[in-house]
Write an enzyme that holds these catalytic residues in place. Structure first.
Site, PDB file in Angstrom:
ATOM      1  N   SER A 250      33.683  41.247  36.857  1.00  0.00           N
ATOM      2  CA  SER A 250      34.907  41.673  37.520  1.00  0.00           C
ATOM      3  C   SER A 250      36.072  40.716  37.259  1.00  0.00           C
ATOM      4  O   SER A 250      36.368  40.438  36.111  1.00  0.00           O
ATOM      5  CB  SER A 250      34.609  41.833  39.012  1.00  0.00           C
ATOM      6  OG  SER A 250      35.430  42.828  39.529  1.00  0.00           O
ATOM      7  N   LYS A 254      37.199  39.211  33.575  1.00  0.00           N
ATOM      8  CA  LYS A 254      38.526  39.040  32.946  1.00  0.00           C
ATOM      9  C   LYS A 254      38.626  37.585  32.479  1.00  0.00           C
ATOM     10  O   LYS A 254      39.071  37.280  31.371  1.00  0.00           O
ATOM     11  CB  LYS A 254      39.655  39.314  33.952  1.00  0.00           C
ATOM     12  CG  LYS A 254      39.563  40.645  34.726  1.00  0.00           C
ATOM     13  CD  LYS A 254      40.744  40.819  35.697  1.00  0.00           C
ATOM     14  CE  LYS A 254      40.476  41.650  36.952  1.00  0.00           C
ATOM     15  NZ  LYS A 254      40.126  43.017  36.827  1.00  0.00           N
ATOM     16  N   TRP A 341      37.304  52.464  39.524  1.00  0.00           N
ATOM     17  CA  TRP A 341      38.436  51.528  39.677  1.00  0.00           C
ATOM     18  C   TRP A 341      38.578  50.646  38.427  1.00  0.00           C
ATOM     19  O   TRP A 341      39.676  50.320  38.005  1.00  0.00           O
ATOM     20  CB  TRP A 341      38.193  50.685  40.924  1.00  0.00           C
ATOM     21  CG  TRP A 341      39.233  49.691  41.319  1.00  0.00           C
ATOM     22  CD1 TRP A 341      39.068  48.344  41.436  1.00  0.00           C
ATOM     23  CD2 TRP A 341      40.597  49.940  41.710  1.00  0.00           C
ATOM     24  NE1 TRP A 341      40.222  47.747  41.868  1.00  0.00           N
ATOM     25  CE2 TRP A 341      41.182  48.702  42.038  1.00  0.00           C
ATOM     26  CE3 TRP A 341      41.373  51.100  41.796  1.00  0.00           C
ATOM     27  CZ2 TRP A 341      42.510  48.580  42.456  1.00  0.00           C
ATOM     28  CZ3 TRP A 341      42.697  50.980  42.218  1.00  0.00           C
ATOM     29  CH2 TRP A 341      43.246  49.736  42.534  1.00  0.00           C
ATOM     30  N   HIS A 391      29.954  49.043  41.347  1.00  0.00           N
ATOM     31  CA  HIS A 391      30.538  47.794  40.860  1.00  0.00           C
ATOM     32  C   HIS A 391      29.668  46.604  41.281  1.00  0.00           C
ATOM     33  O   HIS A 391      29.602  46.264  42.458  1.00  0.00           O
ATOM     34  CB  HIS A 391      31.933  47.676  41.482  1.00  0.00           C
ATOM     35  CG  HIS A 391      32.736  46.527  40.968  1.00  0.00           C
ATOM     36  ND1 HIS A 391      33.102  46.409  39.651  1.00  0.00           N
ATOM     37  CD2 HIS A 391      33.263  45.443  41.602  1.00  0.00           C
ATOM     38  CE1 HIS A 391      33.824  45.309  39.497  1.00  0.00           C
ATOM     39  NE2 HIS A 391      33.931  44.702  40.670  1.00  0.00           N
TER      40      HIS A 391
HETATM   41  C1  GCU Z   1      39.362  43.989  42.971  1.00  0.00           C
HETATM   42  C2  GCU Z   1      40.389  43.970  41.872  1.00  0.00           C
HETATM   43  C3  GCU Z   1      39.745  44.033  40.497  1.00  0.00           C
HETATM   44  C4  GCU Z   1      38.662  42.971  40.377  1.00  0.00           C
HETATM   45  C5  GCU Z   1      37.703  43.109  41.520  1.00  0.00           C
HETATM   46  C6  GCU Z   1      36.610  42.050  41.533  1.00  0.00           C
HETATM   47  O1  GCU Z   1      38.752  45.256  43.040  1.00  0.00           O
HETATM   48  O2  GCU Z   1      41.270  45.039  42.071  1.00  0.00           O
HETATM   49  O3  GCU Z   1      40.709  43.836  39.483  1.00  0.00           O
HETATM   50  O4  GCU Z   1      38.021  43.066  39.134  1.00  0.00           O
HETATM   51  O5  GCU Z   1      38.399  43.004  42.746  1.00  0.00           O
HETATM   52  O6  GCU Z   1      36.851  40.917  41.143  1.00  0.00           O
HETATM   53  O7  GCU Z   1      35.501  42.396  41.980  1.00  0.00           O
END
Ligand code: GCU
Length: 418
Positions: A250, A254, A341, A391
């Site tokens: 997540s 990134k 998402w 997720h």
């Molecule tokens: C939120 C955010 C995402 C990110 C996520 C996470 O949902 O919007 O961009 O990847 O948190 O870190 O689990």
């Protein structure tokens, strides 16, 4: 102040587009055309083009890292020969980052297979403290600021015994260690607590440079932290520094991608459900968009990135180019079917459109044009899978990463019993 707890990470926010038929038509920035319009067809030209792309991501998306003038001292604070029922050596290392009279401690938890002299290692941040990745009682509880989280019993931004082992499912240590790989993990909040405080806390306090619109956000800061850990791992004889694989889920996926793009010492990069600002194509505006991410998390990217709120089509880069920056090193992108998402198709397309960079090295990417069905991992130097479910990073995901590592680093695969 936006403070997000791990418990909320599964949410599928409303008001976003989850309808494929509403994805706008878009043209991706051309990967293999230089800023001067010239075609890129060889590796030397790619090296120049790569720098152009990297500079754009640095200036317009993640932000530039200021010069580090401090020093880092590593001290082993615990050592166990018989961790995980005798499978692993376990060490905790304090990295004290110091600049003048200011310092910040970052704690690394290292599990190494007892069966090898210099182990290949998966390096990745954890979300809630090192003590959350294992139920082992003697791993130190993180002393750092952590987000409040009722489920984990955290009410005053301090972790307690209640969260020990709470994220163990995201770190299947037995599987990883018994396959001959080590794990190096640290709490991302040690490097930079994940809330918008104007870049005063975490390691930012150790840098005195003034900020501008291209200064680093938290993702670049976390990526910098991974490189500092790499500096340490390079000096640790128990680690095979040529086989350090950076991994993240997540927001930390990134981070893993940007760390892999910024630091070529990472031999392999794994992005698990990294979504917007990670592997997903921004121009699709599917699920989380640039304006949503910049609003909820104004501290993750540099200020320039905000220029592209609701104007994704004007971005000088898109995320396939981030993945391409990792070529020719193996990279793996993964999605989950219910994690709309993060835009699973956008993540697949990010991986797919990075292929031309790998081709310049004579390497194959995904080996398919179609998004695969769930539980059908694909790819050669670019791996991809879609997992059924939410997720998360699960044992299934890790199994694919271990298989991918075995394939690309055959010397790493544990020999006995395999
Ligand atoms: C939120 C955010 C995402 C990110 C996520 C996470 O949902 O919007 O961009 O990847 O948190 O870190 O689990």
């Amino acid at each position: 102040m936006m403070i997000t707890a791990t418990a909320s990470l599964n949410a599928q926010p409303e008001g976003a587009n989850y309808d494929e038929s509403k994805v706008p038509e878009y043209i991706l920035p051309a990967l293999l055309v230089g800023n001067d319009g010239s075609a890129v067809s060889g590796r030397q030209q790619w090296e120049r083009r790569r720098k152009e792309i990297y500079d754009l991501f640095e200036r317009e998306v993640y932000g530039a890292v200021p010069a580090w003038r401090g020093k880092i001292t590593a001290t082993e604070i615990s050592h166990r020969q018989d961790a995980l029922g005798g499978l692993a050596l376990r060490r905790e290392i304090r990295l004290r980052m110091q600049n003048g009279d200011k310092s910040r401690d970052v704690f690394l938890l290292l599990y190494l297979p007892r069966s090898r002299k210099a182990a290949p290692v998966f390096l990745g941040y954890n979300f809630s403290g090192n003590h959350t990745v294992t139920a082992e009682k003697d791993v130190h509880i993180s002393p750092s600021w952590v987000a409040n989280n009722k489920e984990l019993g955290i009410t005053d931004n301090r972790a307690t015994e209640a969260s020990r082992g709470s994220r163990a499912s995201a770190w299947p240590l037995q599987d990883i260690l018994s396959r001959g790989y080590g794990v190096a993990t640290l709490y991302y909040g040690d490097v930079d607590p994940d809330f918008d405080d104007g870049f005063k806390n975490g390691v930012h306090a150790l840098f005195d440079q003034p900020r501008d619109s291209a200064s680093w956000g938290s993702i670049a800061t976390w990526a910098w932290g991974l490189s500092r850990v790499m500096d340490y791992l390079e000096k640790d004889p128990a680690v095979n520094a040529k086989e350090v694989f950076v991994i993240g889920h997540s927001r930390l996926g990134k981070t893993a991608l940007w760390a892999g793009a910024s630091d070529r010492r990472f031999a392999m990069v794994i992005s698990n459900e990294s979504g917007c600002g990670g592997a997903a194509i921004s121009r699709r505006k599917f699920g989380e968009t640039v304006s949503r991410i910049n609003t909820s998390f104004p501290h993750w990217f540099c200020d320039n990135f905000k220029k592209y709120n609701d104007k994704e089509e004007t971005l000088p880069v898109d995320q396939h180019e981030l993945i391409a920056l990792i070529a020719p090193r193996p990279v793996y992108v993964a999605s989950a079917s219910e994690d709309l998402w993060s835009d699973p198709r956008g993540e697949f397309l990010g991986a797919k459109n990075a292929e031309p960079a790998y081709r310049l090295f004579g390497l194959r990417g995904l080996k398919t044009d179609e998004m695969p069905a769930p539980e059908h991992p694909v790819g050669d130097f670019i791996g991809y899978h879609l997992r059924t479910g939410k997720h998360d990073i699960t044992r299934y995901d890790w199994t694919q990463y271990l298989n991918f590592a075995d394939r690309h680093f055959p010397g790493s695969a544990a020999r006995p019993g395999r």
